[in-house]
Design an enzyme around this catalytic site. Structure first.
Site: not given
Length: 169
Positions: A95, A103, A132, A139
């Site tokens: 993203v 979102g 990261n 996650y």
């Protein structure tokens, strides 16, 4: 700096061959973020052949925020011999920085999870770089668990060619 609407319009669509330049650009941006720009050598022609040719190797979803390309997910099927089912493997999720927090990442992951369920996949898996922290945190928040006992192994370049050239017994 322009402000984003309180509730941006998120949309996800399957990529088409017309999206190849956008896909390559998003891959370049991901590679830059991952500090791997030197390794991003994909070309439009190569991506077109691999993603939209006779036997596509992977699929791509394009995520948009208020109609603007904001990210992508590239995925393909793998297979679990233990489960006796195919799985869905997420190769890349990205993203663009200015769209993080909208979102879109969660929306892309939920879309991939729905695809996995619809296709009767036994698993939905991916890898993440160990440094990261923002991605790892994301996650964990969506319920993913780390497979810490596994390490990724890779053959490429000369090592791959050398093994391929090894004589059969």
């Amino acid at each position: 700096m322009t402000s984003r609407p309180a509730h941006p319009l998120l949309s996800i669509r399957p990529a088409t061959a017309d999206d190849v330049p956008l896909i390559r650009q998003l891959i370049a941006e991901l590679a830059e973020y991952e500090r791997l720009a030197h390794a991003a050598v994909a070309t439009d022609d190569g991506l077109r052949a691999q993603l939209f040719g006779e036997r596509p190797a992977a699929e791509v979803l394009i995520g948009e925020v208020d109609g603007e390309p904001a990210g992508f997910a590239l995925f393909f099927h793998n297979f679990s011999t233990f489960l006796g089912k195919r799985g869905l493997y997420l190769e890349d999720l990205f993203v663009r920085p200015r769209f993080r927090g909208t979102g879109l990442g969660r929306h892309l992951m939920a879309t991939l999870a729905r695809i996995a369920v619809q296709r009767d996949c036994g698993r939905f898996e991916w890898s993440v770089l160990d440094w990261n922290e923002p991605a790892i945190g994301f996650y964990r928040r969506i319920g993913a668990i780390g497979m810490d006992e596994w390490t990724v192994q890779r053959l490429e370049g000369e090592a791959l060619r050398a093994l391929a050239a090894h004589d059969e017994l």
